[in-house]
Design an enzyme around this catalytic site. Sequence first.
Site, PDB file in Angstrom:
ATOM      1  N   GLU A 115       0.774 133.506  41.978  1.00  0.00           N
ATOM      2  CA  GLU A 115       1.423 132.189  42.058  1.00  0.00           C
ATOM      3  C   GLU A 115       1.568 131.562  40.671  1.00  0.00           C
ATOM      4  OE1 GLU A 115       0.368 130.266  46.310  1.00  0.00           O
ATOM      5  OE2 GLU A 115      -1.390 130.905  45.159  1.00  0.00           O
ATOM      6  N   GLU A 135      -3.681 136.247  50.906  1.00  0.00           N
ATOM      7  CA  GLU A 135      -4.389 135.118  51.518  1.00  0.00           C
ATOM      8  C   GLU A 135      -4.582 135.245  53.029  1.00  0.00           C
ATOM      9  OE1 GLU A 135      -2.815 133.375  47.640  1.00  0.00           O
ATOM     10  OE2 GLU A 135      -2.189 134.862  49.119  1.00  0.00           O
TER      11      GLU A 135
END
Length: 260
Positions: A115, A135
Amino acid sequence: MNYQNILSETTNGISTITINRPSKLNALNRGTINELHDAFEKANNSTKTKVIILTGSGEKAFVAGADISEFADFSVEEGRNLAAKGQELLFDFVANLSTPVIAAINGFALGGGLELAMAAHFRIASENAKMGLPEVSLGVIPGYGGTQRLPQLVGKGRAMEMIMTAGMIDADQALQYGLVNHVTTAEELLEFAEKLATKIMKNSSVAIASAIRAINANYEDGENGFDTEIEEFGKSFGTQDFKEGTQAFLQKRKANFPGL
């Protein structure tokens, strides 16, 4: 600020920010996020910095994710605040800097690490790099912009697959997907990033900042990127860089942009 988790140095117009937690595979914790915000802010505000290169220390990882121990016991509200604060302090902050940011991915870029790389203006990777958003394997989703930036870069279908499978892709696949622009050997990674930075620095920093705003506008809710482009294009005509650039072209010489 005295940095405990990062290194920052500026040479010949290039500020290199290195996440330096090798024993933790450079995992992001709150302290590291705060230090990165400070380093990026200082580099962006410095007249000595024309381009920022972001990388990780060691040979294994760019950033191998977030420090899970910090939020394993968070409540719903704490989780929401974690994502909101992180995006404000670092991820959105980097994406909207007026100084170009190149992510040099030197190994694992997972979760918050990918990210962060995606928040940079573009990415290059070493051959040993591995990228992914794992995740959902922890019962959570990417919270630092991953569900938004990954589809923008690789397309919805590929982003869905990467996020749902929690799998990793290698550097060559990332290049094929358009997630990274170039792949180099590990030894050549920073040298190649510096070569790109040098090419960028030959151009108008004012025009580049304007182009970043126009490009980013296309991805902002309620913004019309074409309108922003028109506005930024018009503003360019009032800059000293425009006057220098056009005069240099007409006089058949190299431009010496004042950055104004």
